[in-house]
Design a protein around this motif. Structure first.
Motif, PDB file in Angstrom:
ATOM      1  N   HIS A 555       0.836  -1.200   0.000  1.00  0.00           N
ATOM      2  CA  HIS A 555       0.000   0.000   0.000  1.00  0.00           C
ATOM      3  C   HIS A 555       0.878   1.260   0.000  1.00  0.00           C
ATOM      4  O   HIS A 555       0.481   2.292  -0.519  1.00  0.00           O
ATOM      5  N   ARG A 556       2.057   1.149   0.608  1.00  0.00           N
ATOM      6  CA  ARG A 556       3.017   2.255   0.592  1.00  0.00           C
ATOM      7  C   ARG A 556       4.090   1.926  -0.452  1.00  0.00           C
ATOM      8  O   ARG A 556       4.940   1.067  -0.236  1.00  0.00           O
ATOM      9  N   LEU A 557       4.024   2.605  -1.573  1.00  0.00           N
ATOM     10  CA  LEU A 557       4.877   2.242  -2.699  1.00  0.00           C
ATOM     11  C   LEU A 557       6.357   2.444  -2.406  1.00  0.00           C
ATOM     12  O   LEU A 557       7.207   1.759  -2.995  1.00  0.00           O
ATOM     13  N   ALA A 558       6.681   3.349  -1.497  1.00  0.00           N
ATOM     14  CA  ALA A 558       8.097   3.585  -1.188  1.00  0.00           C
ATOM     15  C   ALA A 558       8.748   2.323  -0.633  1.00  0.00           C
ATOM     16  O   ALA A 558       9.956   2.117  -0.804  1.00  0.00           O
ATOM     17  N   SER A 559       7.958   1.466   0.021  1.00  0.00           N
ATOM     18  CA  SER A 559       8.527   0.268   0.638  1.00  0.00           C
ATOM     19  C   SER A 559       8.863  -0.805  -0.397  1.00  0.00           C
ATOM     20  O   SER A 559       9.595  -1.753  -0.084  1.00  0.00           O
ATOM     21  N   ILE A 560       8.349  -0.691  -1.620  1.00  0.00           N
ATOM     22  CA  ILE A 560       8.617  -1.735  -2.628  1.00  0.00           C
ATOM     23  C   ILE A 560       9.263  -1.151  -3.888  1.00  0.00           C
ATOM     24  O   ILE A 560       9.288  -1.814  -4.923  1.00  0.00           O
ATOM     25  N   ALA A 561       9.759   0.043  -3.794  1.00  0.00           N
ATOM     26  CA  ALA A 561      10.379   0.661  -4.982  1.00  0.00           C
ATOM     27  C   ALA A 561      11.556  -0.163  -5.496  1.00  0.00           C
ATOM     28  O   ALA A 561      11.869  -0.134  -6.699  1.00  0.00           O
ATOM     29  N   ASP A 562      12.233  -0.892  -4.617  1.00  0.00           N
ATOM     30  CA  ASP A 562      13.385  -1.700  -5.027  1.00  0.00           C
ATOM     31  C   ASP A 562      13.011  -3.151  -5.311  1.00  0.00           C
ATOM     32  O   ASP A 562      13.909  -4.004  -5.451  1.00  0.00           O
ATOM     33  N   ALA A 563      11.723  -3.473  -5.384  1.00  0.00           N
ATOM     34  CA  ALA A 563      11.298  -4.847  -5.664  1.00  0.00           C
ATOM     35  C   ALA A 563      11.780  -5.284  -7.037  1.00  0.00           C
ATOM     36  O   ALA A 563      11.949  -4.472  -7.955  1.00  0.00           O
ATOM     37  N   ASP A 564      12.015  -6.603  -7.195  1.00  0.00           N
ATOM     38  CA  ASP A 564      12.475  -7.124  -8.484  1.00  0.00           C
ATOM     39  C   ASP A 564      11.411  -6.943  -9.560  1.00  0.00           C
ATOM     40  O   ASP A 564      11.742  -6.714 -10.738  1.00  0.00           O
ATOM     41  N   HIS A 565      10.146  -7.077  -9.176  1.00  0.00           N
ATOM     42  CA  HIS A 565       9.068  -7.000 -10.161  1.00  0.00           C
ATOM     43  C   HIS A 565       7.834  -6.412  -9.474  1.00  0.00           C
ATOM     44  O   HIS A 565       7.506  -6.778  -8.333  1.00  0.00           O
ATOM     45  N   ILE A 566       7.135  -5.499 -10.158  1.00  0.00           N
ATOM     46  CA  ILE A 566       5.942  -4.857  -9.603  1.00  0.00           C
ATOM     47  C   ILE A 566       4.789  -5.084 -10.572  1.00  0.00           C
ATOM     48  O   ILE A 566       4.922  -4.840 -11.780  1.00  0.00           O
ATOM     49  N   GLU A 575      -2.913  -4.000 -15.167  1.00  0.00           N
ATOM     50  CA  GLU A 575      -2.783  -2.843 -16.046  1.00  0.00           C
ATOM     51  C   GLU A 575      -1.370  -2.742 -16.607  1.00  0.00           C
ATOM     52  O   GLU A 575      -1.176  -2.388 -17.776  1.00  0.00           O
ATOM     53  N   ASP A 576      -0.386  -3.073 -15.771  1.00  0.00           N
ATOM     54  CA  ASP A 576       1.003  -3.006 -16.236  1.00  0.00           C
ATOM     55  C   ASP A 576       1.858  -3.759 -15.231  1.00  0.00           C
ATOM     56  O   ASP A 576       1.413  -4.072 -14.107  1.00  0.00           O
ATOM     57  N   GLN A 577       3.099  -4.049 -15.601  1.00  0.00           N
ATOM     58  CA  GLN A 577       4.042  -4.698 -14.695  1.00  0.00           C
ATOM     59  C   GLN A 577       5.456  -4.409 -15.171  1.00  0.00           C
ATOM     60  O   GLN A 577       5.693  -4.156 -16.351  1.00  0.00           O
ATOM     61  N   GLY A 578       6.370  -4.430 -14.193  1.00  0.00           N
ATOM     62  CA  GLY A 578       7.755  -4.123 -14.501  1.00  0.00           C
ATOM     63  C   GLY A 578       8.445  -3.520 -13.296  1.00  0.00           C
ATOM     64  O   GLY A 578       7.889  -3.471 -12.191  1.00  0.00           O
ATOM     65  N   PRO A 579       9.647  -2.968 -13.445  1.00  0.00           N
ATOM     66  CA  PRO A 579      10.361  -2.312 -12.341  1.00  0.00           C
ATOM     67  C   PRO A 579       9.795  -0.925 -12.072  1.00  0.00           C
ATOM     68  O   PRO A 579       9.044  -0.354 -12.874  1.00  0.00           O
ATOM     69  N   HIS A 580      10.185  -0.382 -10.932  1.00  0.00           N
ATOM     70  CA  HIS A 580       9.650   0.894 -10.468  1.00  0.00           C
ATOM     71  C   HIS A 580       9.852   2.012 -11.495  1.00  0.00           C
ATOM     72  O   HIS A 580       8.913   2.743 -11.828  1.00  0.00           O
ATOM     73  N   GLY A 581      11.058   2.147 -11.997  1.00  0.00           N
ATOM     74  CA  GLY A 581      11.347   3.248 -12.911  1.00  0.00           C
ATOM     75  C   GLY A 581      10.519   3.171 -14.182  1.00  0.00           C
ATOM     76  O   GLY A 581       9.982   4.185 -14.665  1.00  0.00           O
ATOM     77  N   ALA A 582      10.411   1.977 -14.754  1.00  0.00           N
ATOM     78  CA  ALA A 582       9.649   1.828 -15.994  1.00  0.00           C
ATOM     79  C   ALA A 582       8.168   2.127 -15.770  1.00  0.00           C
ATOM     80  O   ALA A 582       7.508   2.749 -16.616  1.00  0.00           O
ATOM     81  N   LEU A 583       7.638   1.713 -14.617  1.00  0.00           N
ATOM     82  CA  LEU A 583       6.218   1.945 -14.334  1.00  0.00           C
ATOM     83  C   LEU A 583       5.939   3.433 -14.131  1.00  0.00           C
ATOM     84  O   LEU A 583       4.884   3.932 -14.552  1.00  0.00           O
ATOM     85  N   LEU A 584       6.872   4.125 -13.481  1.00  0.00           N
ATOM     86  CA  LEU A 584       6.699   5.575 -13.328  1.00  0.00           C
ATOM     87  C   LEU A 584       6.637   6.270 -14.681  1.00  0.00           C
ATOM     88  O   LEU A 584       5.905   7.252 -14.867  1.00  0.00           O
ATOM     89  N   ALA A 585       7.379   5.739 -15.623  1.00  0.00           N
ATOM     90  CA  ALA A 585       7.455   6.385 -16.928  1.00  0.00           C
ATOM     91  C   ALA A 585       6.235   6.113 -17.802  1.00  0.00           C
ATOM     92  O   ALA A 585       5.795   6.991 -18.558  1.00  0.00           O
ATOM     93  N   ARG A 586       5.622   4.911 -17.680  1.00  0.00           N
ATOM     94  CA  ARG A 586       4.595   4.568 -18.664  1.00  0.00           C
ATOM     95  C   ARG A 586       3.224   4.224 -18.080  1.00  0.00           C
ATOM     96  O   ARG A 586       2.253   4.169 -18.842  1.00  0.00           O
ATOM     97  N   CYS A 587       3.104   3.966 -16.765  1.00  0.00           N
ATOM     98  CA  CYS A 587       1.827   3.505 -16.204  1.00  0.00           C
ATOM     99  C   CYS A 587       1.143   4.648 -15.470  1.00  0.00           C
ATOM    100  O   CYS A 587       1.628   5.115 -14.430  1.00  0.00           O
ATOM    101  N   ALA A 588      -0.005   5.091 -15.971  1.00  0.00           N
ATOM    102  CA  ALA A 588      -0.704   6.232 -15.377  1.00  0.00           C
ATOM    103  C   ALA A 588      -1.190   5.928 -13.960  1.00  0.00           C
ATOM    104  O   ALA A 588      -1.096   6.775 -13.061  1.00  0.00           O
ATOM    105  N   THR A 589      -1.696   4.732 -13.738  1.00  0.00           N
ATOM    106  CA  THR A 589      -2.211   4.380 -12.395  1.00  0.00           C
ATOM    107  C   THR A 589      -1.082   4.359 -11.382  1.00  0.00           C
ATOM    108  O   THR A 589      -1.209   4.899 -10.271  1.00  0.00           O
ATOM    109  N   TYR A 590       0.050   3.752 -11.741  1.00  0.00           N
ATOM    110  CA  TYR A 590       1.180   3.689 -10.815  1.00  0.00           C
ATOM    111  C   TYR A 590       1.709   5.087 -10.532  1.00  0.00           C
ATOM    112  O   TYR A 590       2.037   5.424  -9.382  1.00  0.00           O
ATOM    113  N   ARG A 591       1.796   5.907 -11.586  1.00  0.00           N
ATOM    114  CA  ARG A 591       2.303   7.262 -11.417  1.00  0.00           C
ATOM    115  C   ARG A 591       1.383   8.079 -10.502  1.00  0.00           C
ATOM    116  O   ARG A 591       1.836   8.835  -9.653  1.00  0.00           O
TER     117      ARG A 591
END
Length: 616
Positions: A555-566, A575-591
């Protein structure tokens, strides 16, 4: 992750329904009778012995009456024999003693058999409930299940332990006494039975339509149980808002419902029951005048008149036992039908194991799932949680994160698609085998009313005290446990009421550490923790997750920012899946979730003067 399934996964068991099949009144009654008969057959030797001693008690019960008859015959004879009178008196005394001995043996044997059967039924129910899907418990509230497990099972004791001797005496006493009285004088025997048809008609009147009343009674009792349980669980909330039990609509309506049903049943049956009791207990009104008339006309001797006044007056009274037997049995049969309904509920299907997964990675392949068979909770869920890595499930509330985690453990079965562990469909594992591979640390921690030690030992039955304490140390729980009044032997109280949220979480982590399963499901384990507890929990989780396949609901995304897969879930789909950086760039819900939480992290409470109220 390999996609090839093992041979075990080629022929999977069909998905079971998650609720009881629809039951009609006839089905429930039939199920109840079948269960009672099945239980009686299990202990038929003991129950037959109890019935035999009950029959002997009936025989001995009649002896004193016949002895009184013979004593009266001696007293009114031309030459009474004192020795014969004493002999018959001693015979009556001995028969009374033997009657109570037989009753004691009958009751002891019947109750011992009944209580063993109750233990077996409760054990069967608890074991069956452990194999049922959670959907079953969604459709049956705790009050209904508590009633079946405690009250309905308890009511079987009356049928098995009490009704056997009661039926024996209720039928055999009038039958044997009636035969004896007809042998003495058929006219007086008919006079003794003159009011019996009235009693039978009254009983038929009393029981007319009572099946529906008993069903209503059971239903309102179950609702009352559920309402009271809800009140007890929510009592802290009620107190916080200065509310009482009477203000909780479900409790109030359930309690008044039981009262209203009981009142209606009493009013409906009071006249018929009164007539029944009067008819079976007042045949003296017929026996006495008929006996006197026959005696005055020389057709009945004084000894015979005494016999009918002693035995004939009470000839029909034992039949009242049958009324209670039939009434209690009718209620019990419906309860037994509910018990059998639970026993017949389809469990999660299992394929005999063991199976050999290639590793402990988890794969979702086009998974669809619905709780009620109508509205979809998950649609087209596909992702891989690689072995030995951390996979996070994120998304707005209601997106399906907890459902995904619980499907891995087969709390439910999927409607379509597959969930694999190491290439093997989870339905191909034996349930115990699958549970042995998975550890849980959920947001809501349930602790039993038991010692701290036993609550931790729940993670692995048979673990030594040293292993329990080592797990507690690894979970950063050892220090606070030692500070408790009795340390590891401290009783936690109902649902762990003595502990804070963070302390409960550390005990849950200790359980998971003790279990040491290769797959770990985490549901925001630090959600209820204060900063001090959160640090301790995070340190414990770092040790717990090392080398394991971890699926964390975040629920707190900061705690899983370093996860291998989100994996980002939204409205029951990926809706989408991948590492933190890629999701910030392309996933509207995650952003959006990330931005919202960053904004919330800087929130402060504004005082009445408009100043920010910063601590310190």
């Amino acid at each position: 992750m390999t996609q090839t399934a093992s041979p075990n996964s080629q022929a999977l068991p069909p998905i079971a329904a998650e609720s009881l099949p629809p039951t009609t009144e006839g089905t429930m009654v039939g199920n109840g009778l079948a269960l009672i008969l099945r239980l009686a057959r299990r202990r038929w030797v003991a129950l037959a012995a109890a019935a035999s001693f009950a029959v002997l008690a009936v025989i001995f019960e009649l002896v004193p009456y016949l002895a009184v008859y013979r004593i009266a015959a001696e007293v009114f004879s031309a030459a009474p024999e004192p020795e014969a009178i004493v002999r018959f008196a001693l015979l009556a005394l001995g028969a009374v003693v033997l009657q109570f001995v037989c009753i004691g043996i009958s009751n002891t044997v019947a109750h011992a058999a009944a209580f063993r059967l109750l233990r077996e039924v409760r054990t069967e129910l608890t074991e069956k409930m452990a194999r049922l899907p959670l959907g079953f418990f969604d459709r049956h509230d705790s009050g209904e299940l508590k009633k079946a497990l405690v009250e309905d099972v308890g009511s079987l004791e009356g049928v098995l332990a009490h009704n056997i001797p009661d039926v024996a005496s209720g039928i055999l006493v009038p039958l044997a006494a009636g035969i004896a009285l007809f042998w003495v004088d058929w006219r007086m025997a008919l006079a003794s039975l003159a009011l019996l048809p009235v009693g039978i008609a009254a009983q038929m009147w009393a029981f007319r339509g009572m099946d529906g009343q008993y069903r209503l009674w059971h239903r309102t009792e179950a609702q009352a149980n559920a309402g009271v349980l809800e009140y007890l669980r929510g009592i802290a909330v009620l107190k916080a808002f200065n509310r009482t039990a009477s203000s909780l609509e479900r409790v109030r309506s359930a309690i008044y419902g039981v009262r209203d049903v009981a009142t209606a049943m009493t009013r409906r049956s009071m006249y018929s029951y009164s007539l029944f009791f009067i008819a079976l207990s007042t045949n003296l009104l017929v026996v006495l005048p008929v006996g006197i008339a026959l005696h005055l006309h020389g057709g009945l001797g004084l000894p015979q008149l005494c016999l009918f006044l002693v035995l004939g007056v009470g000839l029909t009274a034992p039949l009242t036992k049958l009324m209670f037997v039939f009434g209690s049995t009718s209620r019990t049969i419906l309860g037994a039908g509910r018990i059998q309904g639970i026993l017949d509920a389809p469990p999660l299907p299992q394929t005999p194991g063991p199976v050999q997964p290639t590793d402990f990675g988890v794969r979702f392949e086009d998974v669809h799932f619905s709780y009620d068979g109508n509205k979809s909770a998950l649609r087209e869920i596909s992702f891989i949680a690689a072995a030995g890595q951390v996979t996070a499930l994120v998304g707005p509330s209601g997106a399906g994160k907890s459902t995904v985690a619980k499907l891995i453990a087969r709390f439910w079965d999927v409607d379509k698609g597959r969930i694999e562990v190491g290439g093997v469909d989870v339905r191909a594992f034996g349930l115990e085998e699958l549970m042995g591979h998975i550890g849980f640390v959920f947001q809501e921690v349930f602790l039993f009313h038991d010692s701290v030690r036993e609550n931790i030992r729940l993670g692995r039955g048979g673990a030594s005290d040293a292993e329990v304490e080592a797990a507690a140390e690894a979970a950063n729980a050892h220090t606070f446990i030692q500070a408790l009044p009795d340390g590891y032997d401290t009783m936690l109280g109902d649902r762990g009421a003595r502990l804070s949220g963070g302390e409960k979480q550390r005990l849950a982590i200790a359980r998971a550490i003790l279990k040491n399963a290769p797959i770990l499901l985490l549901d925001e384990a630090t959600a209820f923790a204060d900063p001090e507890n959160e640090l301790a929990i995070q340190q414990a989780l770092a040790d717990l997750t090392r080398g394991k396949t971890v699926i964390v609901i975040a629920h707190r995304l900061a705690s899983i920012a370093d996860a291998d897969h989100i994996v980002v879930l939204n409205s029951g789909t990926v809706e989408d899946q991948g590492p933190h950086g890629a999701l910030l760039a392309r996933c509207a819900t995650y952003r959006k979730l990330w931005a919202t939480q960053q904004q919330a992290a800087g929130w402060t409470l504004t005082t009445a003067t408009g100043e920010d109220a910063h601590a310190g």
